[in-house]
Each structure stands twice: as C-alpha cells, then as structure tokens.
Motif scaffolding. Structure first.
Motif, PDB file in Angstrom:
ATOM      1  N   SER A   1     -50.094 -46.294   6.953  1.00  0.00           N
ATOM      2  CA  SER A   1     -48.766 -45.792   7.319  1.00  0.00           C
ATOM      3  C   SER A   1     -47.659 -46.825   7.127  1.00  0.00           C
ATOM      4  O   SER A   1     -46.528 -46.615   7.593  1.00  0.00           O
ATOM      5  N   THR A   2     -47.945 -47.914   6.452  1.00  0.00           N
ATOM      6  CA  THR A   2     -46.926 -48.948   6.303  1.00  0.00           C
ATOM      7  C   THR A   2     -45.751 -48.466   5.451  1.00  0.00           C
ATOM      8  O   THR A   2     -45.934 -47.697   4.496  1.00  0.00           O
ATOM      9  N   ALA A   3     -44.574 -48.930   5.800  1.00  0.00           N
ATOM     10  CA  ALA A   3     -43.376 -48.615   5.018  1.00  0.00           C
ATOM     11  C   ALA A   3     -42.955 -49.797   4.162  1.00  0.00           C
ATOM     12  O   ALA A   3     -41.921 -49.734   3.484  1.00  0.00           O
ATOM     13  N   ASN A   4     -43.734 -50.860   4.186  1.00  0.00           N
ATOM     14  CA  ASN A   4     -43.407 -52.058   3.411  1.00  0.00           C
ATOM     15  C   ASN A   4     -43.747 -51.817   1.941  1.00  0.00           C
ATOM     16  O   ASN A   4     -44.886 -51.516   1.599  1.00  0.00           O
ATOM     17  N   LEU A   5     -42.760 -51.965   1.071  1.00  0.00           N
ATOM     18  CA  LEU A   5     -42.943 -51.688  -0.349  1.00  0.00           C
ATOM     19  C   LEU A   5     -43.328 -52.924  -1.157  1.00  0.00           C
ATOM     20  O   LEU A   5     -43.450 -52.841  -2.385  1.00  0.00           O
ATOM     21  N   HIS A   6     -43.504 -54.057  -0.499  1.00  0.00           N
ATOM     22  CA  HIS A   6     -44.005 -55.233  -1.214  1.00  0.00           C
ATOM     23  C   HIS A   6     -45.474 -55.014  -1.568  1.00  0.00           C
ATOM     24  O   HIS A   6     -46.221 -54.392  -0.811  1.00  0.00           O
ATOM     25  N   LEU A   7     -45.877 -55.520  -2.715  1.00  0.00           N
ATOM     26  CA  LEU A   7     -47.258 -55.338  -3.157  1.00  0.00           C
ATOM     27  C   LEU A   7     -48.230 -55.986  -2.188  1.00  0.00           C
ATOM     28  O   LEU A   7     -49.227 -55.378  -1.791  1.00  0.00           O
ATOM     29  N   LEU A   8     -47.958 -57.236  -1.818  1.00  0.00           N
ATOM     30  CA  LEU A   8     -48.850 -57.981  -0.928  1.00  0.00           C
ATOM     31  C   LEU A   8     -48.295 -57.975   0.494  1.00  0.00           C
ATOM     32  O   LEU A   8     -47.176 -58.441   0.733  1.00  0.00           O
TER      33      LEU A   8
ATOM     34  N   GLN B   1     -48.865 -59.213   9.720  1.00  0.00           N
ATOM     35  CA  GLN B   1     -47.520 -59.494  10.224  1.00  0.00           C
ATOM     36  C   GLN B   1     -46.448 -58.688   9.496  1.00  0.00           C
ATOM     37  O   GLN B   1     -45.475 -58.237  10.108  1.00  0.00           O
ATOM     38  N   THR B   2     -46.593 -58.511   8.202  1.00  0.00           N
ATOM     39  CA  THR B   2     -45.537 -57.838   7.427  1.00  0.00           C
ATOM     40  C   THR B   2     -45.764 -56.337   7.268  1.00  0.00           C
ATOM     41  O   THR B   2     -44.860 -55.625   6.841  1.00  0.00           O
ATOM     42  N   ALA B   3     -46.948 -55.845   7.608  1.00  0.00           N
ATOM     43  CA  ALA B   3     -47.228 -54.414   7.442  1.00  0.00           C
ATOM     44  C   ALA B   3     -46.347 -53.543   8.324  1.00  0.00           C
ATOM     45  O   ALA B   3     -46.071 -52.381   7.992  1.00  0.00           O
ATOM     46  N   THR B   4     -45.885 -54.089   9.447  1.00  0.00           N
ATOM     47  CA  THR B   4     -45.027 -53.324  10.354  1.00  0.00           C
ATOM     48  C   THR B   4     -43.550 -53.593  10.104  1.00  0.00           C
ATOM     49  O   THR B   4     -42.700 -53.132  10.858  1.00  0.00           O
ATOM     50  N   LYS B   5     -43.272 -54.359   9.025  1.00  0.00           N
ATOM     51  CA  LYS B   5     -41.887 -54.693   8.685  1.00  0.00           C
ATOM     52  C   LYS B   5     -41.635 -54.300   7.238  1.00  0.00           C
ATOM     53  O   LYS B   5     -42.414 -53.565   6.633  1.00  0.00           O
ATOM     54  N   THR B   6     -40.532 -54.780   6.702  1.00  0.00           N
ATOM     55  CA  THR B   6     -40.250 -54.548   5.277  1.00  0.00           C
ATOM     56  C   THR B   6     -40.086 -55.861   4.525  1.00  0.00           C
ATOM     57  O   THR B   6     -39.733 -55.862   3.352  1.00  0.00           O
ATOM     58  N   SER B   7     -40.352 -56.963   5.209  1.00  0.00           N
ATOM     59  CA  SER B   7     -40.179 -58.283   4.598  1.00  0.00           C
ATOM     60  C   SER B   7     -41.410 -58.666   3.787  1.00  0.00           C
ATOM     61  O   SER B   7     -42.495 -58.095   3.945  1.00  0.00           O
TER      62      SER B   7
END
Length: 230
Positions: free
Chosen positions: A138-145, A149-155
């Motif tokens: 369900s992550t909204a993070n569009l970074h490939l990796l 810590q970053t799965a709940t953010k967009t950084s």
C-alpha cells in the motif's frame, strides 16, 4: 638538453613533485632563452597540468566476489548491479523512480540517460519489484528503492542506507562504478568521447579514465611482448 630529455626526466616524478620540477625547468629555460643562452626552450610545449592522478586499477575478481556475497537481499543485489553494470552513483540510485523503469522495452533511465536493460539487471529488477509489492503493498512512495522508513513517506532512501551493505568491502559501490567505466575503456578502446556519451561523464573525468585505460593496455602489451621474447 632536448624536449625528449625533459620528458624522460619528468616521467620519473609524480604529483606535486612533477609539477614543481616542471615549473622550475620552464622558468629556467625561459630565462636562458631570453638571455641568448638557448636557441629553443625544450619545455615550451609540455603542459604542467593541475594534478597528476595515479593510474586507475581494475578490481580483481576476489574483491568483486566478496561484494556479491555481501549483497544478500533483493534491494542490495539490485543496487550492486546498478553500480557495477550501469555505473550509477549512489545518489542517482536513490533518486530512481518507478517511472524510470520500462520493463516492456527493457530500458532504464538513470540521471536522464536511457540505458538498455541487460538480462542480469532485468532479473534483479523483477525480483526487487516483487519483493517491494509483497512487503509494502500500500505504499505511496514512487521511488524505486524504498525501505521500512521511507515506505510510509514519499522521500527517497538516504545515500547511507543505499551504500551501507558495501561498507568495509574493497569493492564499494563507488569503486564498482569506476571499475565499470574503466572496463568500458579497456574493452572498447580508451576514447574519452565514448565514455562521456555512454556514462554522461564530464570531460576531465572521461579523459582520466581513458588515460588510465591507455596506460594499462600499453603495459599489458609490453608485458606480452617481453614474455614472447623469452
């Protein structure tokens, strides 16, 4: 004293010692010519240069093997391939977005440059994307990796998190990246223009890699010649 004499002498020097000696010789011969003691300045067409770097050396198989063994997760295996196959910098790896991956056309865009996806990188990408979907559906993070810590953010993931698995290895991500560029020059010829085109290198870096490859190839040819005469 001729130009060849000067070149023979300065080849025995390195770094600041070479630069200082050449500057002193140029000053001496300029004075001598001005005062009619010389007809031609033997240092007139020899560039001092800003700094003489050492010859880049390729990694040995054992060094690469230890880094491969240290990459035990889908993320670290993909990161290793991006550095070792595509010569991507740590920051460039961290900034990759999902939209940079074109699986259908087997293309990957790194820092604005489109690169073909080889079989190894494609497999590692598919392994990582499957792991990513299962671990963070369900992550909204569009970074490939991404990570916990970053799965709940967009950084993006930090450079430290990306490179940490190779810390302490001889073949760090940076050394793997440089080794890939050097391997390109050794395989396809020490052409700085080609290196700049393939990897997006600046002129100075491309010339340094090409010069190192040229010296390595010359040394290998000389060694082979000597062995053939024995």
């Amino acid at each position: 004293m001729t130009r060849d004499d000067v070149l023979t002498y300065i080849k025995t020097l390195h770094g600041h010692q070479r630069r200082d000696q050449l500057v002193a010789l140029r000053s001496l011969f300029t004075w001598a010519k001005r005062n009619g003691l010389l007809f031609r300045n033997p240092t007139s067409r020899i560039k001092v240069g800003q700094y003489e770097y050492g010859v880049l050396q390729p990694l040995v198989l054992a060094q690469v093997g230890r880094s491969v063994a240290a990459a035990t997760t889908p993320a670290t295996r993909l990161i290793l391939a991006l550095a070792a196959v595509h010569a991507a910098r740590v920051a460039q790896i961290g900034m990759l977005m999902l939209d940079d991956v074109d699986l259908g056309n087997r293309r990957l865009t790194i820092a604005g440059r489109v690169r073909p996806l080889d079989d190894l990188t494609l497999k590692l990408l598919l392994d990582w994307l499957e792991h990513r979907r299962n671990r963070w559906p369900s992550t909204a993070n569009l970074h490939l990796l991404i990570n916990n810590q970053t799965a709940t953010k967009t950084s993006r993931a930090s450079n430290h998190r990306i490179s940490t698995s190779m810390r302490g290895q001889d073949a760090t991500l940076e050394r793997l990246r440089v080794d890939r560029q050097l391997e390109e020059a050794l395989t396809h010829g020490p052409d700085p223009l080609r290196l700049a085109e393939v990897f997006g290198l600046d002129e100075k870096t491309a010339m340094r890699h090409a010069d190192s490859a040229r010296q390595l190839l010359e040394a290998a040819a000389e060694q082979k010649f000597r062995e053939g005469r024995q």
